[in-house]
Write a protein that holds these residues in place. Structure first.
Motif, PDB file in Angstrom:
ATOM      1  N   SER A  83       0.745  -1.131  -0.127  1.00 59.03           N
ATOM      2  CA  SER A  83       0.140   0.103   0.116  1.00 59.03           C
ATOM      3  C   SER A  83       0.892   1.105   0.003  1.00 59.03           C
ATOM      4  O   SER A  83       2.134   1.116   0.386  1.00 59.03           O
ATOM      5  N   GLY A  84       0.379   2.289  -0.338  1.00 63.78           N
ATOM      6  CA  GLY A  84       0.841   3.810  -0.438  1.00 63.78           C
ATOM      7  C   GLY A  84       1.906   3.896  -1.527  1.00 63.78           C
ATOM      8  O   GLY A  84       2.696   4.770  -1.377  1.00 63.78           O
TER       9      GLY A  84
ATOM     10  N   GLN B 167       2.702   5.388  -4.913  1.00 60.85           N
ATOM     11  CA  GLN B 167       2.097   6.638  -5.798  1.00 60.85           C
ATOM     12  C   GLN B 167       2.048   6.144  -7.232  1.00 60.85           C
ATOM     13  O   GLN B 167       3.240   5.769  -7.591  1.00 60.85           O
TER      14      GLN B 167
ATOM     15  N   ASP C 175       1.837   7.063 -11.481  1.00 58.78           N
ATOM     16  CA  ASP C 175       1.611   7.962 -12.468  1.00 58.78           C
ATOM     17  C   ASP C 175       1.028   7.420 -13.538  1.00 58.78           C
ATOM     18  O   ASP C 175       1.654   6.761 -14.452  1.00 58.78           O
TER      19      ASP C 175
ATOM     20  N   TYR D 177      -6.476   0.802  -5.971  1.00 65.08           N
ATOM     21  CA  TYR D 177      -6.136   2.046  -6.377  1.00 65.08           C
ATOM     22  C   TYR D 177      -6.949   3.137  -5.873  1.00 65.08           C
ATOM     23  O   TYR D 177      -8.062   3.123  -6.244  1.00 65.08           O
TER      24      TYR D 177
ATOM     25  N   ASN E 151      -7.183   7.388  -4.551  1.00 71.56           N
ATOM     26  CA  ASN E 151      -6.553   8.722  -4.242  1.00 71.56           C
ATOM     27  C   ASN E 151      -5.318   8.836  -4.722  1.00 71.56           C
ATOM     28  O   ASN E 151      -4.314   9.510  -4.252  1.00 71.56           O
ATOM     29  N   GLY E 152      -4.997   8.114  -5.886  1.00 73.34           N
ATOM     30  CA  GLY E 152      -3.605   8.245  -6.233  1.00 73.34           C
ATOM     31  C   GLY E 152      -2.605   7.228  -5.813  1.00 73.34           C
ATOM     32  O   GLY E 152      -1.366   7.399  -6.377  1.00 73.34           O
ATOM     33  N   TYR E 153      -2.752   6.364  -5.019  1.00 73.66           N
ATOM     34  CA  TYR E 153      -2.183   5.342  -4.340  1.00 73.66           C
ATOM     35  C   TYR E 153      -2.623   4.019  -4.359  1.00 73.66           C
ATOM     36  O   TYR E 153      -3.848   3.835  -4.482  1.00 73.66           O
ATOM     37  N   THR E 154      -1.550   3.201  -4.364  1.00 82.66           N
ATOM     38  CA  THR E 154      -1.972   1.578  -4.212  1.00 82.66           C
ATOM     39  C   THR E 154      -2.800   1.298  -2.754  1.00 82.66           C
ATOM     40  O   THR E 154      -2.204   2.001  -1.886  1.00 82.66           O
ATOM     41  N   THR E 155      -3.574   0.639  -2.645  1.00 85.13           N
ATOM     42  CA  THR E 155      -4.194   0.163  -1.144  1.00 85.13           C
ATOM     43  C   THR E 155      -3.601  -1.053  -0.817  1.00 85.13           C
ATOM     44  O   THR E 155      -3.968  -1.175   0.440  1.00 85.13           O
TER      45      THR E 155
ATOM     46  N   GLN F 191       7.794   1.804 -12.558  1.00 87.73           N
ATOM     47  CA  GLN F 191       7.796   3.015 -11.634  1.00 87.73           C
ATOM     48  C   GLN F 191       8.108   2.817 -10.444  1.00 87.73           C
ATOM     49  O   GLN F 191       9.039   3.669  -9.855  1.00 87.73           O
TER      50      GLN F 191
ATOM     51  N   GLN G 121      12.062   4.265  -9.091  1.00 95.60           N
ATOM     52  CA  GLN G 121      12.349   4.930  -7.774  1.00 95.60           C
ATOM     53  C   GLN G 121      13.633   4.202  -7.215  1.00 95.60           C
ATOM     54  O   GLN G 121      14.134   5.019  -6.154  1.00 95.60           O
TER      55      GLN G 121
END
Length: 367
Positions: A31-32, A34, A36, A69, A71-75, A142, A146
């Motif tokens: 989770s968490g 981000q 793109d 997914y 609010n822009g983030y994986t759950t 992605q 990182q």
């Protein structure tokens, strides 16, 4: 009947070429993270058919993430990707549905699924199913980017036309990878681009197709990734690479050219440089004993000529068991290598991320 790959970062593919939608389920993402979505769409664009050198089937390939997914983030829950099929012309396959297309999976699919498979456009065997693979790969990229890990491929050879090879110098190689990842037709020597495109267009005129070789590089893979024997880096990546339709050969480093050398000519000698252990050469593609040694992972993949050609070919009618002649219908690629390169990059990203997640899980047990 299994359609899932991976141990920590798992991918399940679903759908058929002419069904309502195709897609994939990713499991194992924390989770968490981000995401793109514009980057994913950029990767999908590289796979899309363009101009006279690709199929006339032009899909929008807009991805929908319907779970995992928010609010822009994986759950942290399974992430499901849907891609609608909007341009399927199923009637193109009705007249020839009983004729086994040469070098396609029609015959083996019939044996496997007892005639219950969706034959339209190759069904689940179609290259269309590589679209969700690219979407999954874009997510894996992605995460890898990182971590400072970069992947890129170029068309090393199209039929008899050859591009230059990736550089041995890592700094130049990184620049080349970045250049290829911005290119719509990935060649290092810009003069070769039009030559290759013209050759594909000539194959179209001849009602034929062409294949070639993709050269890929993976930079900055952490030390110690991979396992000996069954889960070596070569084993895992080859497993994924051979899952891509039209891939018929894979070689790492010097590959089959090892047969032309003495051991003294192709052993990678170790040196200590810039506060780290390296090798003077990289014939073994950054892999010893199935495990990463920190050098770039280099490999080549052979893409066969597209089997869907408009010339008449001999075949068998599976219902009457009569020998006959087939003239295919529909929309087909005269070459797929320029589209396949992002598929290759994607499966490499999926495989490397899965192995890194396994490695990190093992290391966490020692803390």
């Amino acid at each position: 009947m299994k359609n899932t790959f991976g141990n920590q970062f798992t991918i399940t593919l679903f759908g058929e070429s002419h069904g309502e939608a195709i897609g994939a389920v990713i499991d194992g993402l924390a989770s968490g993270i981000q995401l793109d979505l514009s980057f994913i769409n950029q990767m999908m664009q590289k796979r899309k058919a363009k101009g006279n050198i690709s199929t006339k089937r032009h899909e929008s390939d807009e991805i929908q993430i319907v779970s995992g997914y928010f609010n822009g983030y994986t759950t942290g829950t399974p992430l499901t990707i849907l891609i609608k099929n909007e341009q399927n012309h199923s009637k193109d396959y009705e007249k020839t549905k009983d004729l086994l297309r040469p070098s396609h999976a029609d015959y083996t699919a019939d044996l496997k699924y007892n005639g219950y498979q969706d034959y339209r456009g190759g069904g689940h065997f179609s290259g269309r199913i590589t679209a969700p693979l690219v979407a999954c790969g874009a997510i894996a990229m992605q995460v890898l980017n990182q971590k400072g890990i970069f992947i890129g491929s170029h068309i090393k050879q199209l039929h008899h036309i050859s591009d230059i090879s990736f550089a041995s110098d890592e700094k130049i190689l990184e620049q080349q990878i970045k250049k290829m990842n911005q290119s719509d037709f990935a060649v290092l020597d810009s003069d070769k681009k039009q030559q290759m495109i013209s050759h594909i267009e000539e194959a179209v005129k001849q009602k034929d197709s062409v294949g070639g070789i993709l050269e890929s590089a993976i930079l900055h893979v952490p030390l110690g990734i991979g396992e000996p024997f069954f889960d070596s880096i070569e084993s895992r990546l080859s497993h994924l690479l051979f899952s891509v339709p039209a891939v018929k050969g894979v070689e790492f480093g010097l590959g089959f050219n090892f047969a032309n050398h003495y051991g003294s000519e192709c052993n990678d000698e170790f040196i200590y440089q810039d506060n780290q252990i390296k090798t003077r050469t990289n014939f073994n593609a950054g892999i010893n004993g199935g495990i990463s040694n920190g050098m770039p992972i280099l490999l080549r993949t052979v893409i066969k000529p597209t089997p869907s050609i408009f010339k008449e070919q001999h075949t068998v009618n599976k219902q009457t068991l009569e020998n006959t002649v087939l003239s295919i219908q529909g929309r087909h690629d005269p070459a797929i290598i320029h589209r396949a390169r992002i598929v290759i990059d994607s499966v490499l990203a999926i495989g490397i991320l899965d192995m890194i997640m396994e490695h990190e899980a093992t290391l966490s047990m020692n803390k």
